[in-house]
Design a protein around this motif. Sequence first.
Motif, PDB file in Angstrom:
ATOM      1  N   ARG A 114      10.956   9.671 128.948  1.00  0.00           N
ATOM      2  CA  ARG A 114      12.236   9.594 129.659  1.00  0.00           C
ATOM      3  C   ARG A 114      13.088   8.471 129.058  1.00  0.00           C
ATOM      4  NH1 ARG A 114      15.359  12.720 132.776  1.00  0.00           N
ATOM      5  NH2 ARG A 114      17.124  11.361 133.066  1.00  0.00           N
ATOM      6  N   ASP A 115      12.441   7.338 128.832  1.00  0.00           N
ATOM      7  CA  ASP A 115      13.161   6.192 128.260  1.00  0.00           C
ATOM      8  C   ASP A 115      13.647   6.510 126.848  1.00  0.00           C
ATOM      9  OD1 ASP A 115      14.039   3.452 128.159  1.00  0.00           O
ATOM     10  OD2 ASP A 115      12.344   3.083 126.828  1.00  0.00           O
ATOM     11  N   LEU A 116      12.791   7.147 126.061  1.00  0.00           N
ATOM     12  CA  LEU A 116      13.166   7.501 124.682  1.00  0.00           C
ATOM     13  C   LEU A 116      14.376   8.434 124.664  1.00  0.00           C
ATOM     14  CD1 LEU A 116      12.714   7.864 121.588  1.00  0.00           C
ATOM     15  CD2 LEU A 116      11.073   9.678 122.159  1.00  0.00           C
ATOM     16  N   VAL A 117      14.291   9.517 125.423  1.00  0.00           N
ATOM     17  CA  VAL A 117      15.332  10.551 125.346  1.00  0.00           C
ATOM     18  C   VAL A 117      16.669   9.996 125.851  1.00  0.00           C
ATOM     19  CG1 VAL A 117      16.040  12.807 126.246  1.00  0.00           C
ATOM     20  CG2 VAL A 117      13.691  12.465 125.438  1.00  0.00           C
ATOM     21  N   THR A 118      16.647   9.245 126.926  1.00  0.00           N
ATOM     22  CA  THR A 118      17.923   8.707 127.426  1.00  0.00           C
ATOM     23  C   THR A 118      18.484   7.664 126.457  1.00  0.00           C
ATOM     24  OG1 THR A 118      16.718   7.167 128.834  1.00  0.00           O
ATOM     25  CG2 THR A 118      17.522   9.135 129.889  1.00  0.00           C
ATOM     26  N   THR A 119      17.610   6.908 125.813  1.00  0.00           N
ATOM     27  CA  THR A 119      18.089   5.918 124.837  1.00  0.00           C
ATOM     28  C   THR A 119      18.702   6.608 123.625  1.00  0.00           C
ATOM     29  OG1 THR A 119      16.371   4.385 125.559  1.00  0.00           O
ATOM     30  CG2 THR A 119      17.448   3.891 123.477  1.00  0.00           C
ATOM     31  N   LEU A 120      18.054   7.673 123.149  1.00  0.00           N
ATOM     32  CA  LEU A 120      18.617   8.373 121.992  1.00  0.00           C
ATOM     33  C   LEU A 120      19.953   9.019 122.345  1.00  0.00           C
ATOM     34  CD1 LEU A 120      15.564   9.989 120.136  1.00  0.00           C
ATOM     35  CD2 LEU A 120      16.530   7.692 119.956  1.00  0.00           C
ATOM     36  N   LEU A 121      20.068   9.566 123.535  1.00  0.00           N
ATOM     37  CA  LEU A 121      21.357  10.142 123.951  1.00  0.00           C
ATOM     38  C   LEU A 121      22.436   9.058 123.967  1.00  0.00           C
ATOM     39  CD1 LEU A 121      20.258  12.611 126.766  1.00  0.00           C
ATOM     40  CD2 LEU A 121      21.273  13.227 124.557  1.00  0.00           C
ATOM     41  N   ALA A 122      22.081   7.866 124.431  1.00  0.00           N
ATOM     42  CA  ALA A 122      23.056   6.769 124.466  1.00  0.00           C
ATOM     43  C   ALA A 122      23.490   6.349 123.063  1.00  0.00           C
ATOM     44  CB  ALA A 122      22.471   5.577 125.217  1.00  0.00           C
ATOM     45  N   HIS A 123      22.651   6.644 122.070  1.00  0.00           N
ATOM     46  CA  HIS A 123      23.002   6.388 120.664  1.00  0.00           C
ATOM     47  C   HIS A 123      23.768   7.550 120.042  1.00  0.00           C
ATOM     48  CE1 HIS A 123      20.118   3.055 120.922  1.00  0.00           C
ATOM     49  NE2 HIS A 123      20.673   2.597 119.828  1.00  0.00           N
ATOM     50  N   GLY A 124      24.021   8.597 120.821  1.00  0.00           N
ATOM     51  CA  GLY A 124      24.782   9.730 120.287  1.00  0.00           C
ATOM     52  C   GLY A 124      23.936  10.793 119.620  1.00  0.00           C
ATOM     53  N   THR A 125      22.612  10.709 119.777  1.00  0.00           N
ATOM     54  CA  THR A 125      21.726  11.722 119.200  1.00  0.00           C
ATOM     55  C   THR A 125      21.701  12.927 120.124  1.00  0.00           C
ATOM     56  OG1 THR A 125      20.368   9.984 118.218  1.00  0.00           O
ATOM     57  CG2 THR A 125      19.400  12.193 118.343  1.00  0.00           C
ATOM     58  N   THR A 126      22.462  13.948 119.761  1.00  0.00           N
ATOM     59  CA  THR A 126      22.588  15.126 120.614  1.00  0.00           C
ATOM     60  C   THR A 126      21.523  16.173 120.305  1.00  0.00           C
ATOM     61  OG1 THR A 126      24.258  15.895 119.070  1.00  0.00           O
ATOM     62  CG2 THR A 126      25.038  14.814 121.084  1.00  0.00           C
ATOM     63  N   THR A 127      20.989  16.123 119.076  1.00  0.00           N
ATOM     64  CA  THR A 127      19.876  17.009 118.699  1.00  0.00           C
ATOM     65  C   THR A 127      18.792  16.170 118.050  1.00  0.00           C
ATOM     66  OG1 THR A 127      21.364  18.866 118.245  1.00  0.00           O
ATOM     67  CG2 THR A 127      19.172  18.973 117.260  1.00  0.00           C
ATOM     68  N   ALA A 128      17.545  16.380 118.487  1.00  0.00           N
ATOM     69  CA  ALA A 128      16.425  15.666 117.870  1.00  0.00           C
ATOM     70  C   ALA A 128      15.298  16.648 117.572  1.00  0.00           C
ATOM     71  CB  ALA A 128      15.919  14.561 118.795  1.00  0.00           C
ATOM     72  N   VAL A 129      14.645  16.422 116.444  1.00  0.00           N
ATOM     73  CA  VAL A 129      13.478  17.223 116.074  1.00  0.00           C
ATOM     74  C   VAL A 129      12.256  16.317 116.228  1.00  0.00           C
ATOM     75  CG1 VAL A 129      12.429  18.662 114.287  1.00  0.00           C
ATOM     76  CG2 VAL A 129      14.926  18.503 114.450  1.00  0.00           C
ATOM     77  N   TYR A 130      11.437  16.640 117.228  1.00  0.00           N
ATOM     78  CA  TYR A 130      10.370  15.728 117.649  1.00  0.00           C
ATOM     79  C   TYR A 130       8.982  16.165 117.206  1.00  0.00           C
ATOM     80  CZ  TYR A 130      13.465  13.542 121.192  1.00  0.00           C
ATOM     81  OH  TYR A 130      14.458  12.868 121.847  1.00  0.00           O
ATOM     82  N   PHE A 131       8.208  15.222 116.679  1.00  0.00           N
ATOM     83  CA  PHE A 131       6.760  15.306 116.670  1.00  0.00           C
ATOM     84  C   PHE A 131       6.311  14.706 118.012  1.00  0.00           C
ATOM     85  CE2 PHE A 131       4.707  15.639 112.284  1.00  0.00           C
ATOM     86  CZ  PHE A 131       5.834  16.066 111.615  1.00  0.00           C
ATOM     87  N   ALA A 132       5.532  15.450 118.798  1.00  0.00           N
ATOM     88  CA  ALA A 132       4.890  14.839 119.964  1.00  0.00           C
ATOM     89  C   ALA A 132       3.517  14.339 119.507  1.00  0.00           C
ATOM     90  CB  ALA A 132       4.803  15.850 121.103  1.00  0.00           C
ATOM     91  N   SER A 133       2.493  14.505 120.323  1.00  0.00           N
ATOM     92  CA  SER A 133       1.139  14.092 119.939  1.00  0.00           C
ATOM     93  C   SER A 133       0.262  15.349 119.925  1.00  0.00           C
ATOM     94  CB  SER A 133       0.607  13.067 120.948  1.00  0.00           C
ATOM     95  OG  SER A 133       0.619  13.636 122.250  1.00  0.00           O
TER      96      SER A 133
END
Length: 446
Positions: A114-133
């Motif tokens: 939750r913290d990661l995704v909201t922080t990236l949105l605040a940086h203007g990252t509207t699309t992200a390609v994620y490796f999870a675990s």
Amino acid sequence: MSDFTVEAIRYQTPNPSTLERDRVVIAVVDGQIAAVAPADGDAAADLRARSRNHLDLGSETVLVPGLIDLHVHAPQWQQLGTALDLPVQDWLQTYTFPLEARFADTAMAGVVYRDLVTTLLAHGTTTAVYFASVHEAATLVLAETCAEAGQRAFVGRVAMDHPDATPEWYRDADAASGLTASARSIEAIRAADADRGLVMPIITPRFLPACTDELLIGLGTLAEDTGVRIQTHCSESDWHHTHALERFGTTDTSALDDFGLLRDHTVLAHGNHVTDADISLIAARGAVIGHCPVSNAYFANAVLPLPELLTAGVRVGLGTDIGAGVRPGVLQQCHEAVTMSRLRRDGVHAGLPSVARGAPDASIDTTTAFWLATAGGAEALGLPLGVLEPGRRFDAVAIDLDHRHGVIRRHAELDDDERLFEKVVRLAQTSDIRQVWVDGRTVHQR
Ligand code: GUN
Ligand code: FE
């Protein structure tokens, strides 16, 4: 009638060498850009009149396309900015696998993601390609978190089963169980955002050293059967590049191809050590490079041959490579992509004669870097994003040019549009970012 119109100074880079700057009215219907008109004309007046809501961003704010991050390791978020003293193969074993293994705790994963995704949105990252675990449950939590926060995303459960390169306590038990888990994870992610389809699954073999041949063959078949995209790491470092040569007798790129993993839109993170033949093969298959300039400075032992890739027709975008990439935002990677290209052009060993030191023509400017972060990334993913024009989705970022709490300063007597654009690309931080939209919805507001 549109859902809303936004009136703003628009900065965008439809190709690697063109900066467009104009004042426009953009009409949005169901998340899609329906029309764009110059702000001072009759067409704009008409768009304003036929809109449910009109937002004028004024003359102190610019609107840019949403930023696309092609390479994020979500479970490395807590490590960002630290632990970069070892080569990548030792960094994985010492710091990163123990950290990622903790995501067996799904509740903890929810808090971190939750913290990661909201922080990236605040940086203007509207699309992200994620490796999870490797964990299916935590991977699903990441997909659900992106869907809830409204971020466009590809989310991949990491597949890795090779006993030589992965610890017994953090890997798939064997190839068969890894394949089953990846297949189930695809279905779960699809179901998590079935309504809007903003969040998509992606098949994610970590990299060849971490996977057995059996797992790689199975994942290639899974991609063929399901049409789901693939992401992996490719020829990142000397160690990674040499691993493929020793194990397969061929390059990492060509081995990926032999396993059926080099497909249209396969995201290859890094790719620093690709050969000329690899570049041709990547272009022929339609695979793409996620260029992670800061991470590469720590782990790659080389700088990506970016102009060579673009000239060969390979699609390239930018990646933060959180947690190796040190900074969370894509704009920072734009700046660093320019910096690293300059180092490659000039070379770094002052003991060599200047003519023997670098790679001529290797440098890029901020326009090309911003194109990588927007239209380049969109082409890499094959999504209608990256340029604010009719027919594309409205993913956008409003950036203030002279906000007292921000970093950018506008000096009217000195700054023309080009200098302001450079300031946006090089300086903008979350404090300068006023508002962020994905698919026509506000996902962040300062
Ligand atoms: N190669 C395999 N896994 C990783 C990772 O998590 N980060 C980086 N930078 N390279 C990798
Ligand atoms: Fe990575």
